[in-house]
Design an enzyme around this catalytic site. Structure first.
Site, mmCIF file in Angstrom:
data_model
loop_
_atom_site.group_PDB
_atom_site.id
_atom_site.type_symbol
_atom_site.label_atom_id
_atom_site.label_comp_id
_atom_site.label_asym_id
_atom_site.label_seq_id
_atom_site.Cartn_x
_atom_site.Cartn_y
_atom_site.Cartn_z
ATOM 1 N N TYR A 207 0.823 -1.219 0.000
ATOM 2 C CA TYR A 207 0.000 0.000 0.000
ATOM 3 C C TYR A 207 0.852 1.261 0.000
ATOM 4 C CZ TYR A 207 0.651 -0.883 5.032
ATOM 5 O OH TYR A 207 1.188 -1.166 6.265
ATOM 6 N N SER A 208 2.053 1.163 -0.599
ATOM 7 C CA SER A 208 2.950 2.332 -0.631
ATOM 8 C C SER A 208 3.867 2.311 -1.842
ATOM 9 C CB SER A 208 3.816 2.309 0.632
ATOM 10 O OG SER A 208 4.466 1.053 0.725
ATOM 11 N N ASP B 5 15.526 7.772 6.020
ATOM 12 C CA ASP B 5 16.873 7.572 5.472
ATOM 13 C C ASP B 5 16.799 6.807 4.158
ATOM 14 O OD1 ASP B 5 18.704 8.629 7.423
ATOM 15 O OD2 ASP B 5 18.100 6.993 8.763
ATOM 16 N N GLU C 171 17.237 -3.824 0.033
ATOM 17 C CA GLU C 171 17.030 -4.838 1.089
ATOM 18 C C GLU C 171 18.216 -5.782 1.226
ATOM 19 O OE1 GLU C 171 13.459 -6.820 -0.135
ATOM 20 O OE2 GLU C 171 12.259 -5.014 0.064
ATOM 21 N N ASP D 217 8.620 -8.477 13.233
ATOM 22 C CA ASP D 217 8.671 -8.936 11.840
ATOM 23 C C ASP D 217 10.089 -8.763 11.284
ATOM 24 O OD1 ASP D 217 7.710 -10.055 9.504
ATOM 25 O OD2 ASP D 217 6.786 -8.207 8.771
HETATM 26 P P1 ATP Z 1 4.743 -4.418 2.257
HETATM 27 O O1 ATP Z 1 4.051 -3.181 2.702
HETATM 28 O O2 ATP Z 1 4.052 -5.097 1.137
HETATM 29 O O3 ATP Z 1 5.175 -5.314 3.357
HETATM 30 P P2 ATP Z 1 7.221 -3.111 2.213
HETATM 31 O O4 ATP Z 1 7.065 -3.029 3.655
HETATM 32 O O5 ATP Z 1 8.515 -3.596 1.660
HETATM 33 O O6 ATP Z 1 6.065 -3.949 1.556
HETATM 34 P P3 ATP Z 1 7.723 -0.346 1.805
HETATM 35 O O7 ATP Z 1 8.283 -0.197 3.167
HETATM 36 O O8 ATP Z 1 6.835 0.720 1.303
HETATM 37 O O9 ATP Z 1 6.898 -1.668 1.624
HETATM 38 O O10 ATP Z 1 8.926 -0.524 0.816
HETATM 39 C C1 ATP Z 1 8.753 -0.845 -0.544
HETATM 40 C C2 ATP Z 1 10.125 -1.083 -1.163
HETATM 41 O O11 ATP Z 1 10.846 0.147 -1.229
HETATM 42 C C3 ATP Z 1 10.989 -2.016 -0.335
HETATM 43 O O12 ATP Z 1 10.844 -3.313 -0.785
HETATM 44 C C4 ATP Z 1 12.397 -1.485 -0.550
HETATM 45 O O13 ATP Z 1 12.978 -2.147 -1.656
HETATM 46 C C5 ATP Z 1 12.206 -0.028 -0.916
HETATM 47 N N1 ATP Z 1 12.520 0.847 0.213
HETATM 48 C C6 ATP Z 1 11.755 1.049 1.305
HETATM 49 N N2 ATP Z 1 12.324 1.912 2.147
HETATM 50 C C7 ATP Z 1 13.492 2.285 1.572
HETATM 51 C C8 ATP Z 1 14.563 3.157 1.957
HETATM 52 N N3 ATP Z 1 14.524 3.814 3.107
HETATM 53 N N4 ATP Z 1 15.620 3.270 1.134
HETATM 54 C C9 ATP Z 1 15.665 2.586 -0.033
HETATM 55 N N5 ATP Z 1 14.687 1.745 -0.454
HETATM 56 C C10 ATP Z 1 13.622 1.592 0.333
#
Ligand code: ATP
Length: 298
Positions: free
Chosen positions: A21-22, A89, A95, A134
């Site tokens: 959702y993002s 950040d 990941e 998690d």
């Molecule tokens: P879900 O909500 O389905 O569990 P998620 O938690 O990975 O997915 P987000 O936290 O929105 O969802 O992140 C989406 C993707 O964006 C991640 O898989 C990661 O690859 C990238 N991402 C998230 N945060 C960062 C960050 N601070 N810096 C670089 N890439 C990021």
């Protein structure tokens, strides 16, 4: 520097990732010229998917944690009519899971370097009364200095706060549970602790269990408990059914640490001070935050 921010204060770059959702973008703060990651959440989508609670928990938790190099820092939150924005950040290498997949597994030296960083961050988190619930390589990001940063606090529990997300959704079927709880599992099957499966309880020790799964995965490339279905994975967890492949040499100190973390009884698991004293970390200077296991961490 102004204390508040809005969309107009950033120059948005590429979309660097997508969650359920993002969307996450790289963005330059026009005031200080630094690059951040900006997580954009569609209000409509969050409401429709009933995720408001998780978004609030993430915000409250990151605010409570403040500034630690091993935890993604939340700098600003703001909103417009359609979206919520989290400025955090930027982790250039994405990941940790991607790094493990790229190399298949990690050697002992890198494993120690990464585990030390994760442990340091989890110790800080726990000292602030936050249980992540998690922890997994997908929720650990890597920046350009190879600094690990824990992220995704949507399932966190803040001890002493009235913000608790369900960890097991009511329709999850658990082995040995006579009354199948009726939807899908929140969290990640492979890293979930046995006490959560059996009693729907997750204290600080569930993060220690996840550390055991992560350590095993660093060395072997795959998590210790993995069945063909979620149900079979749960069954393996409850039976503590994992092994080190006999064909692969794994030093005893690693097996012993994994064994000390993956104990069914949460109270029998090693505590963070005990983990730090474990033979696997012999020689690590825990007092020196800048140098972990002989490697400079910015
Ligand atoms: P879900 O909500 O389905 O569990 P998620 O938690 O990975 O997915 P987000 O936290 O929105 O969802 O992140 C989406 C993707 O964006 C991640 O898989 C990661 O690859 C990238 N991402 C998230 N945060 C960062 C960050 N601070 N810096 C670089 N890439 C990021």
């Amino acid at each position: 520097m102004s204390r508040k921010r809005a969309v107009k204060d950033y120059q948005f770059g590429n979309c660097i990732g997508e969650g359920s959702y993002s969307k996450v973008y790289s963005a330059v703060d026009l005031h200080n010229r630094k690059t951040y990651a900006v997580k954009v959440l569609s209000k409509k989508h969050i409401v429709k998917e009933k995720k408001i609670k998780y978004v609030n928990i993430e915000k409250h938790t990151l605010n409570r944690l403040g500034n630690h190099p091993g935890i993604v820092q939340l700098y600003y939150t703001f909103q417009d009519d359609a979206s919520l924005y989290f400025v955090i950040d930027f982790a250039e290498y994405g990941e940790l899971l991607t790094i493990i997949r790229k190399y298949g597994s990690l050697n002992e030296h890198i494993t120690r370097f990464y585990m030390a960083q994760i442990l340091d961050a989890v110790e800080f988190m726990h000292s602030k009364g936050v249980i992540h619930r998690d922890l997994k390589p997908e929720n650990i990001l890597v920046n350009h200095h190879l600094r690990l940063m824990i992220t995704d606090f949507g399932a966190a529990k803040l001890v002493g706060a009235d913000t608790d997300a369900d960890v097991i959704a009511p329709d999850t079927t658990i082995p040995g549970d006579e009354s199948p709880r009726a939807s899908s599992f929140v969290g990640t099957a492979e890293y979930v602790s046995p006490e959560l499966l059996r009693h729907n309880q997750a204290g600080f020790e569930c993060d220690i269990w996840a550390l055991g799964c992560i350590l095993y995965q660093f060395i072997l490339g795959v998590p210790p408990f993995k069945g063909k279905t979620e149900y079979l994975t749960f069954e393996k967890i409850i039976l503590l059914d994992y092994a080190f492949p006999p064909a692969l040499y794994v030093p005893l100190r690693i097996k012993s640490l994994v064994g000390g973390l993956l104990r069914l009884d949460p109270l029998a698991r090693l505590t963070i001070p005990e983990i730090k004293q474990h033979e696997f970390f012999r020689g690590a200077d825990w007092a020196d935050k800048k140098t972990i296991w002989g490697t400079k961490v910015p």
